[in-house]
Design a protein around this motif. Structure first.
Motif, PDB file in Angstrom:
ATOM      1  N   GLU A 181       0.690  -1.448   0.173  1.00 41.09           N
ATOM      2  CA  GLU A 181      -0.395  -0.103  -0.079  1.00 41.09           C
ATOM      3  C   GLU A 181       0.438   0.678   0.222  1.00 41.09           C
ATOM      4  OE1 GLU A 181      -2.545  -0.026   3.622  1.00 41.09           O
ATOM      5  OE2 GLU A 181      -3.877  -2.085   2.555  1.00 41.09           O
ATOM      6  N   TYR A 182       0.606   2.467  -1.047  1.00 42.05           N
ATOM      7  CA  TYR A 182       1.391   3.914  -0.670  1.00 42.05           C
ATOM      8  C   TYR A 182       0.335   4.668  -0.885  1.00 42.05           C
ATOM      9  CZ  TYR A 182      -0.662   2.664  -5.824  1.00 42.05           C
ATOM     10  OH  TYR A 182      -0.762   3.057  -6.548  1.00 42.05           O
ATOM     11  N   LYS A 188       5.363   4.975  -4.147  1.00 37.45           N
ATOM     12  CA  LYS A 188       4.770   3.791  -5.597  1.00 37.45           C
ATOM     13  C   LYS A 188       6.469   3.349  -5.457  1.00 37.45           C
ATOM     14  CE  LYS A 188       2.052   2.459  -9.217  1.00 37.45           C
ATOM     15  NZ  LYS A 188       0.967   3.162 -10.368  1.00 37.45           N
ATOM     16  N   ARG A 192       8.211  -0.408  -5.983  1.00 39.45           N
ATOM     17  CA  ARG A 192       8.787  -0.577  -7.095  1.00 39.45           C
ATOM     18  C   ARG A 192      10.174  -0.778  -7.137  1.00 39.45           C
ATOM     19  NH1 ARG A 192       9.163   1.417 -12.530  1.00 39.45           N
ATOM     20  NH2 ARG A 192       8.979   0.397 -14.435  1.00 39.45           N
ATOM     21  N   ASP A 243       0.018  -3.538  -9.960  1.00 36.19           N
ATOM     22  CA  ASP A 243      -0.284  -1.908  -9.734  1.00 36.19           C
ATOM     23  C   ASP A 243       0.814  -0.939  -9.178  1.00 36.19           C
ATOM     24  OD1 ASP A 243      -1.810   0.651  -9.282  1.00 36.19           O
ATOM     25  OD2 ASP A 243      -1.208   0.338  -7.636  1.00 36.19           O
ATOM     26  N   VAL A 244       1.489  -1.823  -8.775  1.00 36.59           N
ATOM     27  CA  VAL A 244       2.750  -1.312  -8.277  1.00 36.59           C
ATOM     28  C   VAL A 244       3.618  -1.389  -9.562  1.00 36.59           C
ATOM     29  CG1 VAL A 244       4.976  -1.270  -6.699  1.00 36.59           C
ATOM     30  CG2 VAL A 244       2.788  -1.144  -6.082  1.00 36.59           C
TER      31      VAL A 244
END
Length: 360
Positions: A181-182, A188, A192, A243-244
């Motif tokens: 979570e970010y 993020k 990554r 997503d990340v």
């Protein structure tokens, strides 16, 4: 770490041109929370401008750069990712398979293993024949807490990766969705960067659920949609990882929280239905809680692991965690216990290929 690591240089395809809905997987919106920041003096909670300032300085000094935009050209150099970037030929059956995403070699080796689906495949608690090999696994990451040591500052995850790289060792990292979570773009990007580093350096990323609940208890065993509840814990983690990263990295390795005590028939059935591998363990290091008669005891952990490995010379899977204490003990654990004997340290793709694809 110099050089630029991108999904393009890793050989992955971007998700920008992929359908919004991927077959059999739900889309989620990440829940937001801040990162815990730990230093030698204890735990600090930074908010607002102060947090962004500290993180910006860290990104500038430690990383040197952030991943380029998708349209940027790859940067050649010794740290540019080339290993594992061999791609399937366009138009082949392999390239047409929707779940094969031009993955690194170790991941693709697992993905190529036959999985009929009538029997659960993986590495199980009661196995005992590992031909003198041990497999390093780390749960509950990534850990973005900052630690100091040797005059430098890094995240816990980076420190563990540094220790492994110094010894040319590969491991499997079982991550929790909540740790991805970010709250903003800088967080993020840092997540990554660490995940891409894991992939680039030849490690495997596995799924350890989203919330780290015991799947054999509570809502996961109430008799209502139990299998779907369990599946959602891993699907959510897969979605936030994608997503990340910005591309799909299917986590084929699954470890339920609390390992065997958290395992259920519903979990086994779901894993068989999607062709994923259950990864249990054989040597619990107790790096998270072991005490002899008071505070956390480094020597007691080393003694415990030495006794465990001597008692099972055939080898097996070692459980560690992405913790600050683990980063402190890991060099001694590897040098004086794991690597000091005749046991060979390899990654899980070797074991799974040996078990389920004995003939190349």
């Amino acid at each position: 770490m110099s050089g630029i690591i991108t999904e393009k240089s890793l050989g992955f395809s971007s998700r920008k041109n992929e359908p919004a809905e991927r077959s059999g997987r739900k889309q989620i919106k990440p829940k937001l929370r801040g990162f815990p920041i730990k230093g030698a003096a204890g735990t600090l909670k930074l908010t607002g401008t102060a947090f962004l300032l500290v993180l910006s300085i860290f990104l500038f000094v430690y990383c040197g750069t952030t991943p380029p935009n998708e349209g940027d050209k790859d940067v050649s150099g010794p740290d540019t990712v080339t290993a594992g970037a061999t791609l399937p030929a366009e138009g082949t059956a392999e390239s047409a398979e929707p779940f094969i995403r031009r993955l690194p070699d170790n991941h693709r080796k697992i993905d190529s293993i036959p999985y009929p689906g009538d029997t659960l495949q993986g590495v199980f608690w009661k196995e005992s024949n590992f031909d003198g090999k041990v497999y390093l696994t780390f749960d509950d990451g990534p850990n973005m807490s900052l630690v100091t040591g040797g005059g430098s500052i890094s995240t816990v995850s980076d420190r563990i990766l540094d220790i492994l790289a110094e010894r040319n060792l590969k491991a499997s990292f079982f991550i929790n969705g909540r740790n991805l979570e970010y709250a903003n773009g800088a967080q993020k990007a840092e997540l990554r960067r660490v995940l891409l580093r894991m992939i680039h350096e030849g490690h495997l990323i596995g799924n350890h659920s989203y919330h780290h609940h015991n799947l054999a208890r509570g809502i996961f065993a109430d008799g209502f949609d139990d299998e779907q509840d369990i599946a959602d814990e891993f699907i959510m983690t897969q979605d936030i990882l994608d997503d990340v990263l910005g591309f799909e990295y299917p986590m084929l390795l699954i470890r339920p929280p609390y390992a065997e005590p958290g395992r259920t028939d519903d979990l086994d059935n779901w894993l068989k239905s999607v062709g994923y591998y259950l990864i249990s363990l054989h040597f619990d290091s107790y790096d998270y809680a072991y005490k002899s008669d008071g505070p956390w005891d480094k020597d007691a952990i080393l003694e415990r692991m030495s006794t465990l490995l001597e008692g099972q010379p055939s080898g097996g899977v070692i459980l560690l965690h992405e913790l600050e204490t683990t980063a402190q003990i890991l060099p001694d654990l590897l040098d004086t216990v794991v690597l000091s004997g005749e046991l060979e340290t390899v990654n899980l793709d070797y074991l799974l290929k040996k078990k389920y694809s004995p003939v190349d």
